[in-house]
Design a protein around this motif. Structure first.
Motif, mmCIF file in Angstrom:
data_model
loop_
_atom_site.group_PDB
_atom_site.id
_atom_site.type_symbol
_atom_site.label_atom_id
_atom_site.label_comp_id
_atom_site.label_asym_id
_atom_site.label_seq_id
_atom_site.Cartn_x
_atom_site.Cartn_y
_atom_site.Cartn_z
ATOM 1 N N TYR A 31 -10.380 0.009 15.627
ATOM 2 C CA TYR A 31 -10.882 1.192 14.947
ATOM 3 C C TYR A 31 -11.376 0.866 13.546
ATOM 4 C CZ TYR A 31 -11.172 5.858 13.094
ATOM 5 O OH TYR A 31 -11.629 7.004 12.512
ATOM 6 N N GLY A 32 -12.568 1.367 13.162
ATOM 7 C CA GLY A 32 -13.173 0.987 11.890
ATOM 8 C C GLY A 32 -12.868 1.885 10.718
ATOM 9 N N GLY A 33 -12.278 3.045 10.927
ATOM 10 C CA GLY A 33 -12.008 3.965 9.826
ATOM 11 C C GLY A 33 -10.670 3.693 9.176
ATOM 12 N N THR A 34 -10.216 4.653 8.389
ATOM 13 C CA THR A 34 -8.927 4.523 7.713
ATOM 14 C C THR A 34 -7.800 4.656 8.732
ATOM 15 O OG1 THR A 34 -9.876 5.521 5.735
ATOM 16 C CG2 THR A 34 -7.475 5.434 5.873
ATOM 17 N N VAL A 35 -6.823 3.774 8.605
ATOM 18 C CA VAL A 35 -5.722 3.758 9.561
ATOM 19 C C VAL A 35 -4.381 3.653 8.847
ATOM 20 C CG1 VAL A 35 -7.033 2.723 11.463
ATOM 21 C CG2 VAL A 35 -5.882 1.253 9.807
ATOM 22 N N LEU B 30 11.626 1.361 13.450
ATOM 23 C CA LEU B 30 10.601 0.917 12.519
ATOM 24 C C LEU B 30 11.008 -0.385 11.839
ATOM 25 C CD1 LEU B 30 7.909 1.709 11.016
ATOM 26 C CD2 LEU B 30 9.426 2.549 9.201
ATOM 27 N N LEU B 31 10.072 -1.322 11.762
ATOM 28 C CA LEU B 31 10.277 -2.567 11.034
ATOM 29 C C LEU B 31 9.626 -2.465 9.650
ATOM 30 C CD1 LEU B 31 11.609 -5.274 11.755
ATOM 31 C CD2 LEU B 31 9.409 -6.046 12.620
ATOM 32 N N LEU B 32 8.387 -1.994 9.632
ATOM 33 C CA LEU B 32 7.669 -1.775 8.380
ATOM 34 C C LEU B 32 6.424 -0.964 8.659
ATOM 35 C CD1 LEU B 32 5.177 -3.940 8.766
ATOM 36 C CD2 LEU B 32 6.818 -5.562 7.863
ATOM 37 N N LYS B 33 5.823 -0.452 7.565
ATOM 38 C CA LYS B 33 4.623 0.360 7.721
ATOM 39 C C LYS B 33 3.711 0.178 6.514
ATOM 40 C CE LYS B 33 6.838 4.523 5.842
ATOM 41 N NZ LYS B 33 7.345 5.888 6.182
ATOM 42 N N TYR B 34 2.429 0.431 6.730
ATOM 43 C CA TYR B 34 1.437 0.377 5.657
ATOM 44 C C TYR B 34 0.565 1.615 5.739
ATOM 45 C CZ TYR B 34 -2.653 -0.792 2.954
ATOM 46 O OH TYR B 34 -3.669 -0.748 2.044
ATOM 47 N N PHE B 35 0.467 2.308 4.598
ATOM 48 C CA PHE B 35 -0.433 3.449 4.498
ATOM 49 C C PHE B 35 -1.549 3.157 3.509
ATOM 50 C CE2 PHE B 35 2.170 5.281 7.343
ATOM 51 C CZ PHE B 35 2.940 6.388 7.040
ATOM 52 N N SER B 36 -1.187 2.617 2.340
ATOM 53 C CA SER B 36 -2.193 2.299 1.322
ATOM 54 C C SER B 36 -1.531 1.416 0.264
ATOM 55 C CB SER B 36 -2.747 3.577 0.670
ATOM 56 O OG SER B 36 -1.718 4.269 -0.012
ATOM 57 N N GLY B 37 -2.328 0.928 -0.688
ATOM 58 C CA GLY B 37 -1.773 0.147 -1.791
ATOM 59 C C GLY B 37 -1.737 -1.331 -1.481
ATOM 60 N N ASP B 38 -0.701 -2.003 -1.957
ATOM 61 C CA ASP B 38 -0.560 -3.450 -1.787
ATOM 62 C C ASP B 38 -0.615 -3.795 -0.308
ATOM 63 O OD1 ASP B 38 1.818 -5.893 -3.140
ATOM 64 O OD2 ASP B 38 0.183 -6.129 -1.690
ATOM 65 N N PRO B 39 -1.569 -4.650 0.085
ATOM 66 C CA PRO B 39 -1.712 -4.942 1.519
ATOM 67 C C PRO B 39 -0.606 -5.820 2.090
ATOM 68 C CG PRO B 39 -3.256 -6.238 0.233
ATOM 69 C CD PRO B 39 -2.611 -5.279 -0.719
ATOM 70 N N LEU B 40 0.238 -6.366 1.228
ATOM 71 C CA LEU B 40 1.384 -7.146 1.705
ATOM 72 C C LEU B 40 2.600 -6.227 1.678
ATOM 73 C CD1 LEU B 40 2.316 -9.917 2.673
ATOM 74 C CD2 LEU B 40 2.863 -10.470 0.287
ATOM 75 N N GLU C 111 0.808 -8.389 6.548
ATOM 76 C CA GLU C 111 -0.339 -8.351 5.657
ATOM 77 C C GLU C 111 -1.491 -7.629 6.329
ATOM 78 O OE1 GLU C 111 -1.841 -12.110 4.334
ATOM 79 O OE2 GLU C 111 -3.007 -11.176 2.715
ATOM 80 N N PHE C 112 -2.008 -6.627 5.655
ATOM 81 C CA PHE C 112 -3.169 -5.883 6.125
ATOM 82 C C PHE C 112 -4.420 -6.563 5.575
ATOM 83 C CE2 PHE C 112 -6.057 -2.806 7.321
ATOM 84 C CZ PHE C 112 -6.605 -2.074 6.279
ATOM 85 N N ILE C 113 -5.287 -7.021 6.471
ATOM 86 C CA ILE C 113 -6.561 -7.591 6.061
ATOM 87 C C ILE C 113 -7.649 -6.702 6.652
ATOM 88 C CG2 ILE C 113 -8.083 -9.604 6.026
ATOM 89 C CD1 ILE C 113 -5.640 -11.375 6.364
ATOM 90 N N LYS C 114 -8.211 -5.849 5.805
ATOM 91 C CA LYS C 114 -9.139 -4.823 6.282
ATOM 92 C C LYS C 114 -10.368 -5.431 6.936
ATOM 93 C CE LYS C 114 -11.273 -0.498 4.777
ATOM 94 N NZ LYS C 114 -11.507 0.417 3.636
ATOM 95 N N SER C 115 -10.880 -6.507 6.332
ATOM 96 C CA SER C 115 -12.111 -7.113 6.837
ATOM 97 C C SER C 115 -11.930 -7.733 8.214
ATOM 98 C CB SER C 115 -12.604 -8.184 5.866
ATOM 99 O OG SER C 115 -11.623 -9.189 5.725
ATOM 100 N N LYS C 116 -10.692 -8.059 8.550
ATOM 101 C CA LYS C 116 -10.406 -8.656 9.854
ATOM 102 C C LYS C 116 -9.759 -7.669 10.819
ATOM 103 C CE LYS C 116 -9.864 -13.424 8.204
ATOM 104 N NZ LYS C 116 -8.976 -14.611 8.182
#
Lengths: 115, 116
Positions: free
Chosen positions: A27-31, A46-56, A66-71
């Motif tokens: 999916y290409g939008g915000t997730v 739950l182990l962990l979650k990411y909504f926004s901010g620091d991608p690690l 680690e969230f890598i948006k470009s990938k």
């Protein structure tokens, strides 16, 4: 169709080895992004979650992702696994522009850690 | 501690029977979900509910229906059970997070249903 891919279905490691479990989504939008874990005989949790901010993002029991948006990736890592990390791990994605209710889960990765 | 309970851990039914799976959560969560978990397929969403009496189809709703008459209770109904509905059924609940999206989901222990 939106999808979540987990690259490895089964992983076997020895204690103290490093772990990286791959997760890619289409999916290409915000997730919103999650990793859940299911230990043998226990509930999915739950182990962990990411909504926004620091991608690690750091989670419980020494896990991080680690969230890598470009990938379009959200890989899970742990520097040194323990026997007690034996479990099934699920990556999950919530696309926000479809209402933000539906979670799409990956197929899961079964990790077995040898003592 | 959030608690999500499911009415049965194991259930064996015959083809054609009507099956009810009950789920109760004690944290006043708005959202509730029913998934089925099959090896190699992960979790697939059957139905979800974002409020009392409100329901939305998930990715695999065929053969299932749901009911949410009270905020804490979400029922899954198999109108006429078939062998391909043999699976592990997981219920979950969550509050609303940022921008009204689903936050962390809390799962029940699951019901392993076998349809003969």
């Amino acid at each position: 169709a939106q999808s979540v891919s987990q690259h490895n279905h089964h992983v076997i490691l020895s204690e103290a080895a490093s772990l990286e479990l791959g997760c890619n989504y289409s999916y290409g939008g915000t997730v919103n992004l999650f990793w859940y874990v299911q230990y043998p005989g226990q509930h999915l949790q739950l182990l962990l979650k990411y909504f926004s901010g620091d991608p690690l993002v750091k989670g419980i029991k020494g896990f991080e992702a680690e969230f890598i948006k470009s990938k379009f990736s959200f890989n899970l890592r742990k520097p040194s696994v323990q026997w007690s990390d034996t479990a099934e791990y699920f990556c999950a994605v919530i696309p926000l522009n479809t209402g933000g209710f539906k979670t799409i889960f990956g197929a899961g990765t079964r990790l077995f850690v040898k003592a | 501690d959030v608690k999500v309970t499911q009415s049965s851990r194991y259930l064996v039914k015959r083809t054609g029977e009507k099956v009810f799976l009950e789920c109760v959560q004690d944290m006043d969560h708005e959202n509730m979900f029913w998934y089925r978990q099959d090896p190699g397929l992960g979790l697939r969403l059957i139905y979800f509910s974002y409020d009392v009496k409100m329901k939305e189809k998930g990715d695999i709703p065929e053969g299932y229906s749901v009911s949410r008459e009270k905020k804490e209770r979400f029922s899954l109904i198999l109108e006429s059970a078939s062998t391909n509905q043999t699976s592990m059924y997981l219920c979950a609940s969550s509050s609303l997070g940022l921008a009204g999206a689903t936050d962390t989901q809390y799962f029940g222990p699951g019901t392993r249903l076998t349809v003969l």
